[in-house]
Enzyme design. Structure first.
Site, PDB file in Angstrom:
ATOM      1  N   GLU A  38       0.872  -1.168   0.000  1.00 12.50           N
ATOM      2  CA  GLU A  38       0.000   0.000   0.000  1.00 12.50           C
ATOM      3  C   GLU A  38       0.913   1.223   0.000  1.00 12.50           C
ATOM      4  O   GLU A  38       1.810   1.321   0.838  1.00 12.50           O
ATOM      5  CB  GLU A  38      -0.888   0.016   1.256  1.00 12.50           C
ATOM      6  CG  GLU A  38      -1.842   1.194   1.199  1.00 12.50           C
ATOM      7  CD  GLU A  38      -2.742   1.337   2.423  1.00 12.50           C
ATOM      8  OE1 GLU A  38      -2.702   0.470   3.311  1.00 12.50           O
ATOM      9  OE2 GLU A  38      -3.476   2.331   2.467  1.00 12.50           O
ATOM     10  N   ARG A 263       5.414 -12.602   9.673  1.00  8.20           N
ATOM     11  CA  ARG A 263       6.129 -11.388   9.308  1.00  8.20           C
ATOM     12  C   ARG A 263       7.468 -11.317  10.031  1.00  8.20           C
ATOM     13  O   ARG A 263       7.683 -11.983  11.039  1.00  8.20           O
ATOM     14  CB  ARG A 263       5.288 -10.146   9.584  1.00  8.20           C
ATOM     15  CG  ARG A 263       4.865  -9.948  11.017  1.00  8.20           C
ATOM     16  CD  ARG A 263       4.228  -8.560  11.210  1.00  8.20           C
ATOM     17  NE  ARG A 263       3.220  -8.246  10.197  1.00  8.20           N
ATOM     18  CZ  ARG A 263       3.173  -7.087   9.533  1.00  8.20           C
ATOM     19  NH1 ARG A 263       4.048  -6.135   9.778  1.00  8.20           N
ATOM     20  NH2 ARG A 263       2.246  -6.861   8.648  1.00  8.20           N
ATOM     21  N   LYS A 273       4.512   0.863   9.529  1.00  9.13           N
ATOM     22  CA  LYS A 273       4.625   2.131   8.801  1.00  9.13           C
ATOM     23  C   LYS A 273       4.022   3.273   9.606  1.00  9.13           C
ATOM     24  O   LYS A 273       4.497   4.394   9.541  1.00  9.13           O
ATOM     25  CB  LYS A 273       3.922   2.007   7.448  1.00  9.13           C
ATOM     26  CG  LYS A 273       4.765   1.288   6.413  1.00  9.13           C
ATOM     27  CD  LYS A 273       4.108   1.309   5.045  1.00  9.13           C
ATOM     28  CE  LYS A 273       3.045   0.272   4.922  1.00  9.13           C
ATOM     29  NZ  LYS A 273       2.585   0.039   3.546  1.00  9.13           N
TER      30      LYS A 273
HETATM   31  P1  ATP Z   1       3.075  -2.341   8.147  1.00 11.85           P
HETATM   32  O1  ATP Z   1       2.315  -3.289   9.023  1.00 11.85           O
HETATM   33  O2  ATP Z   1       4.537  -2.300   8.403  1.00 11.85           O
HETATM   34  O3  ATP Z   1       2.483  -0.977   8.133  1.00 11.85           O
HETATM   35  P2  ATP Z   1       1.693  -3.319   5.904  1.00 11.85           P
HETATM   36  O4  ATP Z   1       1.427  -4.770   5.994  1.00 11.85           O
HETATM   37  O5  ATP Z   1       0.573  -2.403   6.187  1.00 11.85           O
HETATM   38  O6  ATP Z   1       2.993  -2.943   6.716  1.00 11.85           O
HETATM   39  P3  ATP Z   1       1.749  -3.297   3.065  1.00 11.85           P
HETATM   40  O7  ATP Z   1       2.156  -2.198   2.184  1.00 11.85           O
HETATM   41  O8  ATP Z   1       0.336  -3.698   3.103  1.00 11.85           O
HETATM   42  O9  ATP Z   1       2.264  -2.933   4.507  1.00 11.85           O
HETATM   43  O10 ATP Z   1       2.668  -4.560   2.812  1.00 11.85           O
HETATM   44  C1  ATP Z   1       2.970  -5.083   1.544  1.00 11.85           C
HETATM   45  C2  ATP Z   1       3.344  -6.522   1.703  1.00 11.85           C
HETATM   46  O11 ATP Z   1       4.466  -6.659   2.576  1.00 11.85           O
HETATM   47  C3  ATP Z   1       2.212  -7.307   2.323  1.00 11.85           C
HETATM   48  O12 ATP Z   1       2.068  -8.534   1.639  1.00 11.85           O
HETATM   49  C4  ATP Z   1       2.663  -7.530   3.738  1.00 11.85           C
HETATM   50  O13 ATP Z   1       2.126  -8.716   4.242  1.00 11.85           O
HETATM   51  C5  ATP Z   1       4.182  -7.567   3.599  1.00 11.85           C
HETATM   52  N1  ATP Z   1       4.826  -7.172   4.849  1.00 11.85           N
HETATM   53  C6  ATP Z   1       4.625  -6.048   5.553  1.00 11.85           C
HETATM   54  N2  ATP Z   1       5.354  -6.040   6.685  1.00 11.85           N
HETATM   55  C7  ATP Z   1       6.046  -7.207   6.701  1.00 11.85           C
HETATM   56  C8  ATP Z   1       6.976  -7.805   7.602  1.00 11.85           C
HETATM   57  N3  ATP Z   1       7.341  -7.204   8.729  1.00 11.85           N
HETATM   58  N4  ATP Z   1       7.489  -9.012   7.281  1.00 11.85           N
HETATM   59  C9  ATP Z   1       7.136  -9.615   6.138  1.00 11.85           C
HETATM   60  N5  ATP Z   1       6.273  -9.119   5.246  1.00 11.85           N
HETATM   61  C10 ATP Z   1       5.720  -7.931   5.515  1.00 11.85           C
HETATM   62 MG    MG Z   2      -1.273  -3.379   4.848  1.00 12.65          MG
END
Ligand code: ATP
Ligand code: MG
Length: 563
Positions: A38, A263, A273
């Site tokens: 995102e 994760r 984020k």
């Molecule tokens: P955050 O929780 O850090 O704000 P998010 O999941 O909201 O991250 P996205 O932009 O939706 O961020 O993530 C894009 C992809 O990266 C998704 O498939 C998510 O599952 C993966 N992702 C995000 N954080 C991690 C992590 N700490 N380890 C592994 N994969 C991750």
């Molecule tokens: Mg997300």
């Protein structure tokens, strides 16, 4: 939570699933993944795990991986983030070729699918407010209550949904909800919201839409449109999978398989984020690319290499169990890579002046220095040696402790690539009594550091010629948080109380060897005996700025040895 070990798994449960699918011909041998960020922030090291997994699997199985922006929330998203994400994925070494997609490009199709579900009696327009929806949702132990609007006719729903799209209603006044089951043990299936009204400008679709689909009503369909075979995501989406499958089944469209993995969490690091944005906005760090941030742009500015990050991601592997990885492992992977590749140079962070009394004034000798003992092909360079030098303050003791093999009154030490020198006297500041200058004599027979008479000199120290040295600023970094788990706080406090006040230590008045004069921002070096350093973009022609990427002390190797 457990700690992940240093071993590299040859395969993992996701690759095993894909191998099995290929064996049974489930997708006709096709492997197509996607990385779906995102664009509401910069990518961090956790995303690197997901990128390496999705792009890595595609490479290994001869498949494809898409980059898709999951841009369904216009309020938090921005092109700044879109651009940085593309830059970071490329920097990590991956290529989506012509497969750059945006969920927002599917909005019309997703809208049509919503209409299809309304026509099938599977979705309805609900007038409850967000609070009311929450209140009637029930709990893990109690079923929810049906919305009073649940049994609206198809015609009424179609008309209302069209008016929602046309902008006739204010934000929050209506939603479109799926008619699933308010008594489902899975809360995600209790008539989840599919569309909400948001009169907000989207970074791509502009003002074309004032209703936006939710993540759940977008993600599976986007996967379906792109004919993704394996939709890999993190564990928090496990409870969403029944809904992911429900939408695709009810729509009767191609259904990818969602697979969840744990994760990445790192010690001394926060990864969400939302929190990283908070650190940036509230000025706890200098920006998203502050070298202390776990963002990919922060790590890059710090001096991390894509190779080290990819290697780290391979070593931590993937599993279904949440764990916290020791940040020392990430640093270990970085040292391994930089040790192989970074040219060695000499630099003095806290200079102490040395005068070699018996060395001819005005004489300059060029000493041959090895660029990388790990890689002979990197050759040698010449380093100027003169009568007046700088050494590290730490490398001199007026009263040396036992086993101190460096410079002290009467004691002899080897100057790297140059001569043996013996300390004859010191000059002190009359006010403070601090040693401000050390006088030595050198032995001309020891050029290159050898002793023709075979006498043993244990200590070797680094130096720079005072007349030739370049002054520099060095920024030393420590963990951004003082606690391995930044969430360990007293009642009523938040993670920010664990910010490390000493995470950045700027050191000015440093001196580095003249070969670093034209070092470009981003180039990386090992300063002998001190660590790995990277030229910061803040550098000026006359004063380069170096970030200490990582010290030479490998705490991971020690942990691994103990374990
Ligand atoms: P955050 O929780 O850090 O704000 P998010 O999941 O909201 O991250 P996205 O932009 O939706 O961020 O993530 C894009 C992809 O990266 C998704 O498939 C998510 O599952 C993966 N992702 C995000 N954080 C991690 C992590 N700490 N380890 C592994 N994969 C991750
Ligand atoms: Mg997300």
């Amino acid at each position: 939570m457990s700690t992940v070990g240093p071993t590299t798994p040859s395969t993992d449960f996701i690759r095993a699933i894909i191998q099995e699918d290929n064996r049974t011909g489930k997708h006709n041998g096709r492997v197509h993944t996607r990385f779906p960020p995102e664009p509401n922030g910069y990518l961090h090291i956790g995303h690197a795990k997901s990128i390496c997994l999705n792009f890595g699997i595609a490479q290994e199985f001869g498949g494809l991986c898409n980059l898709r922006f999951d841009d369904t929330n216009p309020c938090k998203e921005d092109v700044e983030y879109v651009d940085s994400i593309m830059e970071d994925v490329r920097w990590l070494g991956f290529d989506w070729q012509d497969r750059l997609f945006y969920a927002s490009d599917y909005f019309e199709q997703i809208y049509q699918w919503a209409v299809q579900l309304i026509q099938a009696g599977k979705a309805y327009v609900c007038d409850l407010s967000a609070d009311e929806v929450r209140e009637t949702r029930g709990t893990l132990t109690q079923p929810g209550a049906n919305s009073p609007y649940r049994d609206r006719s198809v015609e009424e729903n179609l008309a209302l949904f069209e008016r929602m799209r046309a902008g006739e209603f204010p934000d929050g006044s209506h939603t479109l909800r799926a008619k699933v089951d308010m008594a489902s043990p899975n809360l995600n299936l209790r008539d989840p919201v599919m569309y909400r009204i948001l009169h907000a400008t989207h970074h791509r679709s502009g003002d074309k839409w004032c209703i936006y689909p939710t993540y759940d009503f977008t993600h599976g369909q986007s996967d379906s449109i792109e004919r993704i075979t394996h939709s890999i995501c993190t564990l928090e989406f496990e409870n969403h999978r029944p809904l992911y499958d429900w939408y695709l089944r009810e729509l009767g469209i191609y259904a990818p398989q969602q697979i969840e993995f744990a994760r990445l969490n790192l010690t001394y690091t926060v990864m969400s984020k939302r929190r990283l944005l908070q650190l940036v906005k509230e000025g706890y760090v200098a920006g998203w690319d502050d070298p202390r941030m776990p963002t990919l742009c922060g790590l890059r500015r710090r001096g991390y290499t894509p190779e080290a990050i990819r290697n780290f991601c391979a070593r931590i592997g993937v599993s279904k169990v949440d764990s916290v990885v020791d940040i020392a492992l990430l640093e270990h992977c970085l040292r391994e890579d930089l040790n192989r590749r970074a040219p060695r140079v000499m630099g003095v962070l806290r200079p102490l002046r040395v005068v070699i009394d018996n060395y001819p004034e005005g004489q300059v000798e060029q000493m041959e220095a090895v660029n990388n003992p790990e890689d002979a092909s990197m050759g040698t360079r010449m380093v100027p040696f003169t009568r007046e030098l700088y050494i590290e303050q730490d490398d001199f003791r007026e009263v040396p402790p036992k086993k101190y093999h460096r410079l002290a009154p009467g004691q002899e030490v080897r100057l790297r690539y140059a001569y043996l020198v013996r300390c004859a006297s010191v000059v002190k500041d009359p006010q403070t009594g601090a040693v401000v200058e050390v006088h030595c004599t050198y032995d001309p027979a020891t050029r290159g550091g050898n002793t023709p008479d075979g006498r043993k000199v244990k200590g070797t120290i680094h130096w720079v010629s005072a007349a030739h040295a370049l002054s520099a600023e060095v920024r030393l970094y420590d963990h951004l948080f003082t606690k391995a788990n930044p969430d360990e706080v007293a009642e009523g406090q938040d993670f920010k109380v664990n910010l490390n006040p000493d995470s950045l230590q700027p050191v000015t008045g440093c001196f580095v060897e003249p070969s670093l004069k034209d070092a470009a921002p981003g180039s990386r070096f090992q300063f002998e005996r001190l660590g790995y350093f990277c030229v910061d973009p803040d550098s000026k022609a006359e004063t380069p700025v170096f970030n200490r990427t990582v010290s030479l002390v490998d705490t991971w190797a020690k942990i691994a040895k103990k374990g």
